[in-house]
Structures are given as C-alpha cells and as structure tokens.
Design a protein around this motif. Sequence first.
Motif, PDB file in Angstrom:
ATOM      1  N   VAL B 346       0.799  -1.115  -0.005  1.00 46.87           N
ATOM      2  CA  VAL B 346      -0.059   0.065   0.116  1.00 46.87           C
ATOM      3  C   VAL B 346       0.858   1.361  -0.007  1.00 46.87           C
ATOM      4  CG1 VAL B 346      -1.875  -0.925   1.013  1.00 46.87           C
ATOM      5  CG2 VAL B 346      -0.420  -0.046   2.546  1.00 46.87           C
ATOM      6  N   LEU B 347       1.932   1.475   0.752  1.00 45.92           N
ATOM      7  CA  LEU B 347       2.836   2.609   0.498  1.00 45.92           C
ATOM      8  C   LEU B 347       3.189   3.050  -0.630  1.00 45.92           C
ATOM      9  CD1 LEU B 347       4.702   2.430   4.160  1.00 45.92           C
ATOM     10  CD2 LEU B 347       2.514   3.073   3.678  1.00 45.92           C
ATOM     11  N   PHE B 375      -2.567   4.696   6.353  1.00 40.11           N
ATOM     12  CA  PHE B 375      -1.278   4.892   5.736  1.00 40.11           C
ATOM     13  C   PHE B 375      -0.141   5.419   6.696  1.00 40.11           C
ATOM     14  CE2 PHE B 375      -3.370   5.768   1.655  1.00 40.11           C
ATOM     15  CZ  PHE B 375      -2.538   4.697   0.714  1.00 40.11           C
ATOM     16  N   ALA B 379       2.787   2.731   7.883  1.00 37.22           N
ATOM     17  CA  ALA B 379       4.143   3.294   7.759  1.00 37.22           C
ATOM     18  C   ALA B 379       4.956   3.165   8.938  1.00 37.22           C
ATOM     19  CB  ALA B 379       4.080   4.624   7.183  1.00 37.22           C
ATOM     20  N   GLU B 383       8.314   0.834  10.149  1.00 42.74           N
ATOM     21  CA  GLU B 383       9.181   1.174  10.870  1.00 42.74           C
ATOM     22  C   GLU B 383       9.902   0.390  12.127  1.00 42.74           C
ATOM     23  OE1 GLU B 383       9.759   5.359  12.168  1.00 42.74           O
ATOM     24  OE2 GLU B 383       9.055   6.197   9.941  1.00 42.74           O
TER      25      GLU B 383
END
Lengths: 599, 460
Positions: B346-347, B375, B379, B383
């Motif tokens: 998706v990113l 999102f 995200a 990380e």
Amino acid sequence: MGKILEINGPLVKLDLPQTVLGEQVRVGRLGLVGEVISRDGNTALAQLYEDTAGLCPGEEAEGLGWPLSVELGPGLLGGIFDGVQRPLQAMWEQSGDRIARGVAVASLPRDRRWHFAPDPRCLAGMPLVGGEVLGTVQETESIQHRILVPPRVQGELLELAPEGEHTVEDVIGRVRLADGRIEKLHLFHRWPVRTPRPFRQRDHAVAPLITGQRILDTFYPLLKGGKAAIPGPFGAGKTMLQHQVARWCNAQIVIYVGCGERGNELTDVLESMPTLTDPHTGRPLMERTLLVANTSNMPVVAREASIYVGITLAEYFRDQGYDVVMVADSTSRWAEALREVAGRLGQMPVEEGYPAYLGSRLAAFYERAGRVETLAGDHGSVTLIGAVSPPGGDFSEPVTSHTKEIIQTFWALSKELADARHYPAVDWLESFSGYVSSAAKWWADNIDPGWEASRAAALDLLAASEELQRIVNLVGVEALSSEQRWTLEAASLIKEGLLQQAATDEVDSFASPEKQFALLTALLDIYRQGMKLVKLGAPARRLIQMPLLAQARRWKSQHSSDDLEALKAKIAAIPAAFEPLLLEYAPAAPSSAMEEIRP
Amino acid sequence: MKNIEFRTAASAQGGLVVMAGVPGVAAGSRVQLRDHAGRVRSGLVIRSANDAVLVEVFEGTDALDLERTWVRFLEEPYKLPVSRDMLGRVFNGSGRPCDGRPPVISADRRDINGEPLNPAARAYPREFIQTGISAIDGMNSLTRGQKLPIFSGGGLPHNRVAAQIVRQAKLLGEEAAEFVVVFAAFGASHADARFFQESFEESGVLNKVVMFLNLADEPVIERLLTPRAALTAAEYLAFDLDYHVLVVMTDMTAYAEALREVAVLRGDVPARKGYPGYLYSDLAELYERAGRIKNRRGSITMIPVLSMPSDDITHPIPDLTGYITEGQIVLGRELSNQGVYPPVTVLPSLSRLMKDGIGKNFTREDHPHVASQLFASYAKALEVRGLAAIIGAEELSDADRRTLAFADAFERRFINQGEDEDRSIHETLNLAWDLLSMLPPESLIRVSEEELTKYHKGAA
Ligand SMILES: Nc1ncnc2c1ncn2[C@@H]1O[C@H](COP(=O)(O)OP(=O)(O)OP(=O)(O)O)[C@@H](O)[C@H]1O
Ligand SMILES: [Mg+2]
C-alpha cells in the motif's frame, strides 16, 4: 511560395528560400503551422506544432513573416490556451471535444467590447515611449488591465480615444514615429515569445511570496521575483504543491502552465478555481488566473513553445506593475521536447540524450524571472516555480542538476515522505532557500523579530532528530537518554503539528503568516519547557504521555487563519500543562519560576 | 495512387523497408505489402521524401524478397471499423477479427491514433467505483474515468487481481452497472489470454467484452497498433454509445519493448536503458485516452497492467507510466510470498483521484481520514518492524508491540481477502476501524476527535 521536401515526425524539410530562423510557416493543404529551426541554402527545416500525418512531399509551404508571437491585451484572464496560445474554450465550442488540426482561432476574442478609460495624463502632442500606460480596462472585478504602448514604439501621441467601449482590434490611438510613419495603437499588441520583454532595470526582490504553506514560507521562503524548483519522483506532490501555490499565494496574477502533464489536472484547476476565493482579495481565484495547457498527449513541439508563451504572458502583466507568479508543470517535459527535436536534427547528445545547450536554455528561461522597474517606472515581478520530474526520482540527472544551479529556492520532494503520506512531502534536509535573510527582514517587520531564530531552532531540532534516528535504527530507542528521547518526540511534534499540511484540509490548506508563526513558536515552547523538565530529572516517558502532545498536533486543523484568538488561548495554556510535572520535579520552585527558566 | 503497386523496395531491415522513387506519399499513410508468396502484410509510412519513403511493417520483414515485393500506399491512416457489433468479438493485434466470425461491417472507420482531447472538454472524474477489494477501495480508490495501472512482477497475481476488479467493479448504489470491457493483450501468453477469456465467461460478461489479442508469438511491431485499436473501440463505445468502458491492457512492458525495438531500427537517440526519449509522449498518447467528457454519459476507466523488470519501480516503463497515470496499484513479492492475496503494497500505491471521489456524499464521511490514518499507522508500524528485526522483538516497548500486532493484522485481515470476496466500502471502513482500535486513540491524529468517539472501539 515554397514546398515540402520531406516529412519526418514533427519535422518538415522545406524548399523555402529567403526564410529566416524562427519564422512561422504554414504548410500543406491542412495549413499546419510551425517554425523554422534551421536553414541550409534554399532548404529550411521547420518543426510543426501539430501532428504531421497526411502531409505529402510536394505540397505548398509559405513563410508568414513573423516569429511565434502572443497576443497581449484584455481577454486573457480566466482563459485556457494551448501551447501556441490558441483559446481552448473557444476551440471546444467551435470544433468539438477533440483538437482538430489546422484550426485557426484568434487568441483574444475579437467581438467582445471592453470599457477603455484613457489615462488622463496622456494628451495629444505629448511624447510617448514603449511600455507606457495609455489607459485601463477593468478586465475582472479584481484586475485592472493596463493598456500599454508596445515596447518598441516611440513617438508623438497624435490622438487617443475617449472613454468608451472597444474591441481589441479597434484603433484607440495613433503615434507619429521618429521616421514620420504613423503607428496605430490597439487594446492589444503582439510580442515574440522567445524575446524577453524589455524593462528599465532589475530591482532587488524584497518581499516573500506568501503561499500559506508552512514548510515553504517558514522554512524555505521564496521572494516575489525569485526562482524556485520543485523536483520529485512521480506521485510525490509536485502538482499539488503548485496548485496550492496557485491558489493561495499573494501574487496578483497567476499563470499556470501545464506542460506535458495530465489533462485532468487542468480540468481540476478550471473547475476548482472559480469556486475558491482569494484569501487576500476575497474575489474568485479564477479572476486572476490564466492557464496554458499542452497536455502530454498534445503535440510535442507546441509543448516546447508553451513555456515561452507562459513566461511572455507573465512578463506582460509584470510590465503593468503586477506581481506575477508562473508555475510550470513540468519543466522536464519541456526539456524532453527539446531533446526530441535535437535528436531528430541529429545533434550530438551529451547526457541522457539531451543536447549540449540544455543548461543554457534552462538558465535563459529562468533568467526571465525577476523583480523589475518597468518601462513605465512601476515595479512588477515574475516569480517562476518549475516542477522537475527526474527519471526514477534521481536528482543527479541532467534537468534536475542544471536547474539546481540556476534557482535559489529548492523544494525537494521525497518519495519516503510521500509514501508515508506526509504532505507536502518537502524534505526538510534536502531543500534550501537562498532568500532566508531577505525574508527574515520582512517577517521581522511584519510578524515578529523572533522569526529567524525560531526558524533556525526548529531546523536544528529536525537535524538533531535525524542523527538520533540513525542511532535508534541501529540499537533501538531504549539506548537513548531522556534528553535525546524528548528531542525525538519534539521533532516528531514539529513534523506532524507543523510541517504536515494537507491540501485537502479545509481549515489548514492555507495558513497565514501569523498562524504559521504562532504554531512554530508554540511547538518550540513545548519542546523547551519539556527540555527544562528533563534536565530537572523528569523521565522523557512521562512527558511523552502528556495529552498536550496529541492535542497540539491537532491545533493546525482546529483553527483557521481567521480564528487565531482561540489558538492563542491554547498556546497561553501550555505552561499550565507542565505545571503538575514541574511541581513534582522542582518542588522548591513555585510555578512562576517556569517563566524564569525559559530562555 | 492507392491502386498502383510499386516494386521499388530498395532495402529492408528488421521491420523497416525503404521504398525508392515513390513521390508524394503522405506521412502516416497505411501501406499494403504483398510478398512473393502472396501473403499481405501491412505497414505505415514513418518518413516520406520524394526519393525515399520509410515504411514500418507490422508483421516484420522476415523472408521479404525485395525484387518480389509489391507495395501499395493506401493514402489514409490506419483505421478501425467501429460498431456495436464489436461487443462479444475477438480481434487480432491489428484489429482484424480472429474468432472465425465475419468481419465487422461498418461505414464508420476511425483513425486508431485518435485525436487529443481538448482539456477544456474534459469532465473531472469524481464517481467512486467500488471494486470490493479493501486495499483499493479503502486506501487507493478508483474513480470512473481514471487511469490506474497495476504495477507487478513476473509470477505475481496481477491477472487475477485485474479479473477480480472487472468482475466486482460497480458504482455505489447502482444495480447492474451499464458497463462493458475492452480487453487488450500484447505480448501476453496464450495461458494469460485464456485465463481472462474464462474469467469473463464465468462471470457471464463475455458478450459485453471486446478483445484485442497480440500474443507472445505474434509480430512484435503489431503491438504498437494493438492498444490504439483497442482504445479506438473504447472511445466509440464510451463517447458514441454512452457505455462505461473498463479498459484492461496487458502487458505495457511488452508494448514499450516493441517501441524500443522499432526506435533502435530507426536510429532514434536513446534516453534511458535504450528506450527512446519519446516513450513518455507515446505512452501518454495511450493513457490520456481515458477519462470523461462534459455532456457525454460514457466514460473510459483504464487499468493497464505492467510487469516491472526486476521488480524495479524506477525502471523507465513503470517510472514513465507513474508520471502519466493517476496513481498506481503496486503488487509486492514479499506479501505474495507470505500468502497474502491480493499482495497490494500500500505505501508505494496511490490513487490521485481518490481525494475527489470519497468522503461525505460519496462513500462515508470518515473515509478520507481513515485512509490517511491507515497509511500513517502502517508506515509507522513498518518502521517498528524494521527495528524489531535489528534489536529483537523482546526489546520492544509495549506500545511498539501493539504497533507490530497492528501491522500483522492489517496485512492478514485488511489487505488479504478472498478472490471471490466482494467487500462493500462500509465493510472495508468498519474493518479499518477494528484494526485502528488496536492502537491507542491518542496516537491516531489523522482522524478527528469526533470520528474517534464514534468509531474507535477503545475510545472513552
Ligand atoms: N499537499 C498535499 N496535501 C494532500 N495530499 C497531497 C499533497 N501533495 C500530494 N498529495 C497526494 O499525492 C498525490 C500525488 O500528488 P501530485 O499529483 O501532486 O504528484 P506529482 O509529484 O505531481 O506526480 P507526477 O510527477 O506524476 O505528476 C495527490 O493526488 C494527493 O493524493
Ligand atoms: Mg504532477
């Protein structure tokens, strides 16, 4: 009369003696228009602005006697023109949904009558020089179109029409030139697009262009009359950022050039601008906007021309004493058009197929930006903002690297930020502005003397957090000291509460300089107050759990630029939020001591 | 002229023929070549001068005997006869029927190059299309008239995803959508073509599909015609007959490679990786044929499929495509290997027209914020996942562990779904809230406080 010898894509070899470089030609039964780009004896090579399919060797060709020029006069604003200034709206009405070839439509409407008011200072018998203002036409509610003497005309004004209604072609005055010839004046004149319009002298750019975007105005400012580039990979937000600038900036005229990009993006501008109001004048934004569109599916030679058409229109409004912003999306497509023609001419490519003159063409184009004293003695400016679309997002490619050397403000967009939907995805480490000290003066005079120091403090914080992030990525956050963890948290607060600014957020799409500064200082204040506490021994974990941090991240979207009182009340309450912790970790100091330990 | 046969071929090489002594030939004109075996090939004039005419031959120049080649210049561009009878038919890569049925008869023949749409005539696409796929509807929504490619790689299920979209796509609140499909394959394998054919058959839409097939073993240069013929059919169906047309084109990489092959033969200056500098403009000529037009009912929504050479999104073909289309759906090998279908990463995926077609009055008022929050949270979670790989999951804080759990659930429950599972946008958004509720409300700053109160399961 000449004739066609050969057709090769958009290039046509002609038997056309006596033509000159740059001359416009009309060729073939279809009457396609183009310009001469090289000559060898009796043969000339012309690039055509329209698709050449169907042309045959042997068909006729004629030189028109003038270079590619634009019509400058009332009727430009609110319009959409193609890469050679044909009016797309009128063409749609006349010839349907598709752009047919060989259609000749005048750029400015010929039947429309404008109310012309002569300048009372212009009297018969007086000497006139090019660029002087003959009178005005109120073109839209917010913009007064100043009718200029064409720059190269100089002589004695014989007569000037009284106030009244005129079409652009009506003769509104006559001038006796030095050689005795009589020149007729109209509401419009023509100007060759590849020749910069003259002015008296260049001025220093002094005032920032306020765009309402915090990462731009507060961190990487641009001046009215400055040059900026927005490089970024696809989808990083170049177009959105340019739309934002076109919408909210405090220029008086905006020229939006869609050069080799999507048709829908122009439709978007056409549909949205009339419904939005200019925050500086309260009028519909379309009244000050003009579009030049050569979308990616339109012929490539006209794409090359579209940039020059745009900048000439911008200079023309500058010459009327206006601050003009031109956004060009994308200069890479223009460079590619240049490359394509160079390739067909067999010119030696130097880097990635681009001709050797790419850098000088780019520089000459950006040089047409600037703040000037006009021929009439006014001040006007052209601010140029070009998007750059580097292949693969690689900033070392020729167009990006040449552009970087030319411009002063560099708004670098990052794929990582865009992927995480951090918009605008302007990279705070890669970007730069050479205008910070000039902008600082304006901010100090108009907003607050502390602007430059606060800006620097925020950037330092962001840079420090970048370092720390590297450590975290290696060994985890637990390895950091409390001070370091608080620094990371505060940087993330700045990113989310200040730098992120969604164009789609109705409240926050535009932020006035006051709002920008209020948020900047508020978030820095939180950082500093927290840091004092950490230094007093409070663990970063306690601070990070404070509800204030989540609340402060929402302030930007809760308070519009017209509603700063409520925001300021929240900011004033920041010390109170730290009070309980302060009592705990510095029991000896009463709450008022908080004020003293602030820097 | 068009009835004269010239026998003046001077040279031939890899698809290009130079004709000598044919004066006055129109640029872009169609050409018919008859070889010594009586086989007819077709071509196009790409350069014309009185002493030499350069012709591109779609079937190639293999086994062409110059002395025994007869050439006619037809004095018109390449045209496709169009009619409603195209529906349900199968054509070859240059637009001739290849399903054993008679040719489509029509006096209406259209230049396959089309003409550029006047930007002033466009209507902005705003109508949300529900594909039933959460990763698309929730986070990268498709709108009617959009061009949204699928970026994929060898062995990834792009065909299945495209077929699922075709099966499930509908406008909200509309029953049986008045839509037809134009399917174009170039360089595709017979198996791919059969897969689509069967999938259309199963969903009972075969009589609403027009197919243009240039398969892997068919002439390469013909691939330059195939998408143009297909889009000409699509334009006719959309803007003359008012259909909502969904165009699926696969594989754009094969198309771009064909273009490169011809460019090299012509001696065009290469830009990157040997692709000609005009690859961008050429692709744009195709992609920009999608859209809506003011005062017309029909629309062209385009889903080009392309495989990224070596899964590299910066390769010129996906790169230039991304610069033209209105977003991209990126399929990822990692997710696919973990058994996630559809493996939408998706990113790097994006729908640019989403912002104007979702939210209040379109889907649901919380949709824009929910998408943005998903999102941001995902995200962030990635990380943390990267960090956990370095320092070990045991070292993570409680908060980080929750974030990790969110990432896993997001991939397993939100992205992952059945090939026949058709989720409504409400189901998708509710599912999103189930997942966001795994995270503490104060960390969700992309959604409003009201939305948190209304939808977050753990909010006070
Ligand atoms: N400032 C912003 N606020 C909100 N969303 C944004 C912003 N900038 C970009 N976006 C989102 O990113 C998408 C892509 O942005 P945009 O079209 O401007 O990219 P681009 O850099 O111009 O790409 P290309 O080079 O392909 O034209 C937009 O459709 C929007 O969804
Ligand atoms: Mg863009």
